[in-house]
Structure formats: structure tokens, C-alpha cells
Motif scaffolding. Structure first.
Motif, PDB file in Angstrom:
ATOM      1  N   GLY A 161       0.827  -1.210   0.000  1.00 11.20           N
ATOM      2  CA  GLY A 161       0.000   0.000   0.000  1.00 11.20           C
ATOM      3  C   GLY A 161       0.857   1.254   0.000  1.00 11.20           C
ATOM      4  N   VAL A 162       1.917   1.253   0.824  1.00 12.26           N
ATOM      5  CA  VAL A 162       2.820   2.405   0.880  1.00 12.26           C
ATOM      6  C   VAL A 162       3.492   2.604  -0.485  1.00 12.26           C
ATOM      7  N   LEU A 163       3.836   1.497  -1.118  1.00 13.98           N
ATOM      8  CA  LEU A 163       4.504   1.552  -2.426  1.00 13.98           C
ATOM      9  C   LEU A 163       3.571   2.131  -3.487  1.00 13.98           C
ATOM     10  N   VAL A 164       2.309   1.693  -3.450  1.00 17.40           N
ATOM     11  CA  VAL A 164       1.330   2.191  -4.420  1.00 17.40           C
ATOM     12  C   VAL A 164       1.078   3.681  -4.192  1.00 17.40           C
ATOM     13  N   ALA A 165       0.994   4.079  -2.926  1.00 22.64           N
ATOM     14  CA  ALA A 165       0.704   5.480  -2.595  1.00 22.64           C
ATOM     15  C   ALA A 165       1.993   6.203  -2.235  1.00 22.64           C
ATOM     16  N   ALA A 166       3.024   6.032  -3.045  1.00 20.21           N
ATOM     17  CA  ALA A 166       4.318   6.672  -2.763  1.00 20.21           C
ATOM     18  C   ALA A 166       4.157   8.187  -2.746  1.00 20.21           C
ATOM     19  N   PRO A 167       4.958   8.885  -1.940  1.00 21.92           N
ATOM     20  CA  PRO A 167       4.856  10.347  -1.908  1.00 21.92           C
ATOM     21  C   PRO A 167       5.141  10.937  -3.289  1.00 21.92           C
ATOM     22  N   ARG A 168       4.563  12.094  -3.544  1.00 17.99           N
ATOM     23  CA  ARG A 168       4.738  12.670  -4.884  1.00 17.99           C
ATOM     24  C   ARG A 168       4.797  14.187  -4.826  1.00 17.99           C
ATOM     25  N   LEU A 169       5.292  14.754  -5.923  1.00 22.23           N
ATOM     26  CA  LEU A 169       5.319  16.207  -6.068  1.00 22.23           C
ATOM     27  C   LEU A 169       4.076  16.606  -6.858  1.00 22.23           C
ATOM     28  N   ARG A 170       3.400  17.667  -6.401  1.00 19.73           N
ATOM     29  CA  ARG A 170       2.262  18.179  -7.172  1.00 19.73           C
ATOM     30  C   ARG A 170       2.543  19.631  -7.513  1.00 19.73           C
ATOM     31  N   VAL A 171       2.365  19.954  -8.783  1.00 20.10           N
ATOM     32  CA  VAL A 171       2.633  21.324  -9.223  1.00 20.10           C
ATOM     33  C   VAL A 171       1.320  22.071  -9.305  1.00 20.10           C
ATOM     34  N   GLU A 172       1.263  23.210  -8.609  1.00 20.13           N
ATOM     35  CA  GLU A 172       0.065  24.058  -8.649  1.00 20.13           C
ATOM     36  C   GLU A 172      -0.121  24.586 -10.060  1.00 20.13           C
ATOM     37  N   ASP A 173      -1.347  24.608 -10.548  1.00 23.21           N
ATOM     38  CA  ASP A 173      -1.556  25.074 -11.920  1.00 23.21           C
ATOM     39  C   ASP A 173      -1.653  26.592 -12.027  1.00 23.21           C
ATOM     40  N   LEU A 174      -1.696  27.302 -10.907  1.00 27.42           N
ATOM     41  CA  LEU A 174      -1.722  28.768 -10.947  1.00 27.42           C
ATOM     42  C   LEU A 174      -0.553  29.303 -10.138  1.00 27.42           C
ATOM     43  N   PRO A 175       0.032  30.436 -10.592  1.00 27.18           N
ATOM     44  CA  PRO A 175       1.145  30.997  -9.811  1.00 27.18           C
ATOM     45  C   PRO A 175       0.661  31.471  -8.450  1.00 27.18           C
ATOM     46  N   ARG A 176       1.521  31.352  -7.458  1.00 30.01           N
ATOM     47  CA  ARG A 176       1.133  31.811  -6.120  1.00 30.01           C
ATOM     48  C   ARG A 176       1.228  33.320  -6.035  1.00 30.01           C
ATOM     49  N   PRO A 177       0.367  33.960  -5.205  1.00 30.95           N
ATOM     50  CA  PRO A 177       0.504  35.402  -5.022  1.00 30.95           C
ATOM     51  C   PRO A 177       1.844  35.696  -4.349  1.00 30.95           C
ATOM     52  N   THR A 178       2.481  36.795  -4.779  1.00 34.41           N
ATOM     53  CA  THR A 178       3.772  37.132  -4.166  1.00 34.41           C
ATOM     54  C   THR A 178       3.544  37.714  -2.779  1.00 34.41           C
ATOM     55  N   PRO A 179       4.468  37.514  -1.864  1.00 33.10           N
ATOM     56  CA  PRO A 179       4.287  38.016  -0.497  1.00 33.10           C
ATOM     57  C   PRO A 179       4.103  39.534  -0.510  1.00 33.10           C
ATOM     58  N   GLY A 180       3.166  40.042   0.262  1.00 34.05           N
ATOM     59  CA  GLY A 180       2.954  41.474   0.363  1.00 34.05           C
ATOM     60  C   GLY A 180       1.894  41.998  -0.593  1.00 34.05           C
ATOM     61  N   ASP A 181       1.446  41.130  -1.515  1.00 36.84           N
ATOM     62  CA  ASP A 181       0.387  41.555  -2.433  1.00 36.84           C
ATOM     63  C   ASP A 181      -0.892  41.843  -1.653  1.00 36.84           C
ATOM     64  N   ALA A 182      -1.499  43.032  -1.951  1.00 38.62           N
ATOM     65  CA  ALA A 182      -2.757  43.360  -1.272  1.00 38.62           C
ATOM     66  C   ALA A 182      -3.859  42.418  -1.740  1.00 38.62           C
ATOM     67  N   SER A 183      -3.885  42.183  -3.039  1.00 43.94           N
ATOM     68  CA  SER A 183      -4.861  41.232  -3.560  1.00 43.94           C
ATOM     69  C   SER A 183      -4.129  40.299  -4.513  1.00 43.94           C
ATOM     70  N   SER A 184      -4.659  39.138  -4.630  1.00 40.52           N
ATOM     71  CA  SER A 184      -3.999  38.164  -5.493  1.00 40.52           C
ATOM     72  C   SER A 184      -4.789  38.014  -6.775  1.00 40.52           C
ATOM     73  N   VAL A 185      -4.617  38.992  -7.671  1.00 36.64           N
ATOM     74  CA  VAL A 185      -5.398  38.998  -8.903  1.00 36.64           C
ATOM     75  C   VAL A 185      -4.959  37.825  -9.784  1.00 36.64           C
ATOM     76  N   GLY A 186      -5.924  37.073 -10.217  1.00 40.36           N
ATOM     77  CA  GLY A 186      -5.639  35.955 -11.122  1.00 40.36           C
ATOM     78  C   GLY A 186      -5.070  34.746 -10.439  1.00 40.36           C
ATOM     79  N   ALA A 187      -4.781  34.865  -9.161  1.00 41.97           N
ATOM     80  CA  ALA A 187      -4.220  33.714  -8.458  1.00 41.97           C
ATOM     81  C   ALA A 187      -4.883  33.583  -7.109  1.00 41.97           C
ATOM     82  N   PRO A 188      -6.088  33.031  -7.096  1.00 43.53           N
ATOM     83  CA  PRO A 188      -6.833  32.958  -5.822  1.00 43.53           C
ATOM     84  C   PRO A 188      -6.059  32.188  -4.762  1.00 43.53           C
ATOM     85  N   VAL A 189      -6.088  32.712  -3.546  1.00 41.48           N
ATOM     86  CA  VAL A 189      -5.421  32.042  -2.424  1.00 41.48           C
ATOM     87  C   VAL A 189      -6.262  30.847  -2.025  1.00 41.48           C
ATOM     88  N   ARG A 190      -5.611  29.697  -1.947  1.00 41.27           N
ATOM     89  CA  ARG A 190      -6.370  28.487  -1.560  1.00 41.27           C
ATOM     90  C   ARG A 190      -5.910  27.987  -0.215  1.00 41.27           C
TER      91      ARG A 190
END
Lengths: 124, 315
Positions: free
Chosen positions: B286-315
């Protein structure tokens, strides 16, 4: 842990083995690599840099001949107990500057222009 | 074997729990692209190896009986499953990354297996291997020919007992028993698997670094790969240990003669080890089947200090 790195520029007129030799000699001479520290295996470093193993082997051979490292069958390559006198940061920088000017000459850029490029980059 | 059937529900629960605890590392869309590429290749190769191993093991388990009705071929199924994972890992690591570009950098480091070795995994594999080798050694030492003269397939006892005041010769044999008949092909298969494990570990450590800016993530990836290698080997070891221990426990039967204290202890120990090994093998699979993985976010993250995250909703 911060690891030291070496960089090879394949467009640099200085052969890759010499670029590597200089950087490793600097690391040993400046004490970043201490006596007894192990250098990466030839195959590993060659694969990481995308170079032929013979290129890295030549670097190690030259470092050994200069007294920077010692190679032992089965024991890898380690920094020698008493490597040559330390390279001062000033001397290392002068070496790098010379390499930069050599590269500029190959690209057909005059010394004055190369210096102005350097000043421009620093000013950014 | 009844004890193994009783352990099956626990094995299923262990597998489900292992799958549910999957670990994921989330990266931004443009972060560590070279490592993400290596992770995808190595994972794909390992999953293909696992699927190939499962298919080959299934075929061996089902069709092996036609080649050898006494189960010597079918007994190799867990080893073949492990070999599939190991081969997939080796192929993935060897084709994972090639240094390129004009400026190439590398850390001045000596990469060793022990630096990325998960101690817990190594301990489980070590204990499992010791128990398997011990069980096969005990089976070989106590094994006897069966009624058709096949060496190491039966456990036989003979003694003189007094029945109604008359000394009577008593003897009995019980099989299948994991003696040399089964131990020799199994040990040969595990010798090959051991070499394959070393080869896979070496391939993981020797894979070129994808870039000096991603050293930490690359090291994590290597740790995951080494864990998968050990898990593949562990599934093979525990998957083989479960039936070997079950047959060792059921085969050690002295009848009227009784067993020596050592044999009695081994019988009791094997009776405990068999279900534990089955549950362990299922959990590790089971551990082998569910091996840890990397997941790439499909939207860029908001940069630190941004008042609003236009186009990149904070999840």
C-alpha cells in the motif's frame, strides 16, 4: 548544510578540466575544503556536470600532481594533509578576471568594453 | 494456512490505511522544473515496474502450478513483484536526468546511500530478511525426503513409543515443508533480488543532480526513491516469508514423538510471524502504491505582500 559548488562554462575558451582544477584548487587553498575532506567520485562529478569522466579524471590527476589532493584505490580522492599555500581571495579574483578578459577577447570584445560591461552589470 | 486466511482482512485494512496516508509536496508552477521532470520520469518508470511486477507475479502464481504442481514456481511470485519495482526504479533513475546547457554547476559532495537511507525501512527489511533466511535454514536443516524421494519436502519424525506395554516403532511425515526443495530456488531468487536492490540503490545515488538550486528537493526525491527500493524488496521478502512461516509452523508436527524444545519454539514463532508478515507485506505494498509525490500548482502563487492576489486565488 551549505555545499560548495563548481561551475563549468562550455563556451569558455578555458578547457573544462582547467576550469574545474582552478575552482577546486581555490576551494582547497582557501580552506573551504579541509585536509581529509573527500572530493566527489570522478563519475559522479562528471555526470552532474555532463562531462566525460576523462575530463574530471584529468582535473583530479593535475590536482594530485600539484599536491592538493591524494587519491587512493578504493578510498576515493581526499584533500591532502598539507595542501600548497593558501590562495588569497585577491589572487583568486585576479585569476577570474583574467579568465573573463580571455573570454571577452575570444568574443571580439576589447578590454575597455569588457570593463564597461562589468561596471554596467555591477550598477544594475 | 488457515492463519493466513484469517489475517487477510487485517492485510486489506493495512493496505487501505497506507494508501490513505499518502504524502504530497506542493510546488509552484515554475519552481524546480528540472526536479519535477525527474520526479515524473522516475515515478512513471517505477509505477510501470510495479504494474509489470504485479502482472508477472499474478501469472506466476496462477500459471506456475502448471509448470510445477508442487508450488516451487508459484513461490517465486513475490520475488518477481519486487524485481519489477526494482527494475522500474533502475530504469527511471538511469534515464532521469542528463546535465546540459552552457553553464553547468554541481555541488562538491560525496553522495552515499546511507545519507538518504530511511532507517525504519532498512530495519524492517533487515528483520524480514533475517527471519526468511532463518526460516529457510531451519526448514533445510529439518527437511526430509517425501514419499516419492524428493529431498527437503517433508518433515519426518521417528521414535519408539510404548503402547500397551509394547515398544512400538512410530514414524510420520508431513508436508509441504519449506526444506531444501523450496529453499534452494527461493534463496537463489533472493540472491538475485539482493543484487538488484544494490544496483537500484546505486542508481538512485548516482543519478546526476538536476541543478544546484534544487539540492534539498532533489535529496528528498532520492530519499523517496531509496524508500521505494527498500519497500519493493520488503514486499518480496515479507510476501515470501508469510507462506514459508505458515508451512514451517504447520509442517512441524511431531505426532506421538513430540518435538524438540527448539522445534516447538520455532513452530510457535513461525505461527506468529506468518500473519504478521502477510499484514506487513500488504501494508508495504500500500505504501509503495501510494508513494509520496510532487504536485505542481496550476496557478502561480501570489507574491508576499500583495494586497490582492489577482488571477491567483489564495487556496
Amino acid at each position: 548544510m551549505t555545499l560548495s559548488t563548481v561551475t563549468v562554462d562550455v563556451l569558455d575558451p578555458t578547457p573544462p578540466y582547467e576550469q574545474l582544477r582552478r575552482q577546486l584548487a581555490d576551494l582547497v587553498g582557501s580552506g573551504v575544503l579541509a585536509p581529509g575532506d573527500r572530493l566527489p567520485p570522478v563519475r559522479q562529478l562528471a555526470a552532474d556536470l555532463g562531462l566525460a569522466t576523462g575530463t574530471v579524471a584529468r582535473t583530479y590527476r593535475e590536482l594530485e600532481q600539484a599536491g592538493y589532493v591524494r587519491s587512493r584505490r578504493g578510498g576515493g580522492t581526499r584533500v591532502a594533509p598539507h595542501p600548497p599555500a593558501a590562495v588569497t581571495p585577491q589572487a583568486a579574483l585576479e585569476d577570474a578576471a583574467r579568465a573573463y578578459l580571455e573570454r571577452a577577447a575570444v568574443l571580439g570584445v576589447s578590454t575597455d568594453e569588457a570593463v564597461s560591461v562589468l561596471v554596467r552589470v555591477v550598477g544594475r | 494456512m488457515r492463519i493466513l486466511v484469517l489475517a487477510l482482512p487485517f492485510a486489506l485494512v493495512a493496505t487501505v490505511l497506507a494508501v490513505a496516508r499518502r504524502h504530497t509536496v506542493v510546488l509552484g508552477i515554475a519552481e524546480h522544473a528540472a526536479v519535477v521532470d525527474v520526479a515524473r520520469r522516475t515515478r512513471l518508470s517505477r509505477v510501470l515496474g510495479l504494474l509489470g511486477g504485479l502482472l508477472a507475479a499474478g501469472l506466476l502464481a496462477v500459471a506456475g502450478g502448471q509448470v510445477d504442481a508442487l508450488g516451487r514456481v508459484s513461490a517465486l511470485a513475490p520475488a518477481v513483484l519486487g524485481a519489477g519495482v526494482l527494475l522500474g526504479t533502475v530504469v527511471g533513475e538511469l534515464t532521469g536526468h542528463r546535465a546540459g546547457g552552457v553553464r553547468r554547476s554541481a555541488p562538491v559532495e560525496t553522495r552515499r546511500v546511507r545519507d538518504v537511507l530511511p532507517r525504519g525501512h532498512a530495519a524492517v527489511l533487515g528483520v524480514g530478511t533475517a527471519l526468511l533466511v532463518g526460516s529457510l535454514a531451519a526448514g533445510t536443516a529439518w527437511g526430509a525426503p517425501d514419499d516419492l524421494g524428493r529431498a527437503g519436502r517433508y518433515f519426518q519424525v521417528a521414535c519408539t513409543t510404548v503402547v500397551d506395554g509394547v515398544a512400538t516403532q512410530y514414524g510420520s511425515g508431513r508436508g509441504p515443508f519449506p526444506g531444501s526443495y523450496y529453499a534452494v530456488p527461493l534463496l537463489a531468487a533472493f540472491a538475485v533480488l539482493g543484487l538488484l536492490t544494490l544496483l537500484a540503490l546505486r542508481a538512485v545515488v548516482r543519478r546526476p543532480r538536476p541543478g544546484v538550486e534544487s539540492l534539498g528537493l532533489d535529496t528528498t526525491l532520492r530519499r523517496w526513491s531509496v524508500a521505494a527500493v527498500l519497500e519493493g524488496a520488503t514486499v518480496a521478502v515479507l510476501g515470501t516469508l508469510a507462506p514459508v512461516a505458515a508451512f514451517l509452523s504447520s509442517g512441524l508436527d511431531g505426532g506421538l514423538c513430540g518435538l524438540s524444545p527448539l522445534q516447538a519454539a520455532v513452530k510457535a514463532g513461525a505461527g506468529v510471524v506468518a500473519p504478521l508478515a502477510l499484514v506487513g507485506a500488504s501494508a508495504v505494498l500500500g505504501v509503495l502504491v501510494a508513494a509520496p509525490r510532487l504536485r505542481v500548482e496550476d496557478l502561480p502563487r501570489p507574491t508576499p505582500g500583495d494586497a490582492s492576489s489577482v488571477g491567483a486565488p489564495v487556496r
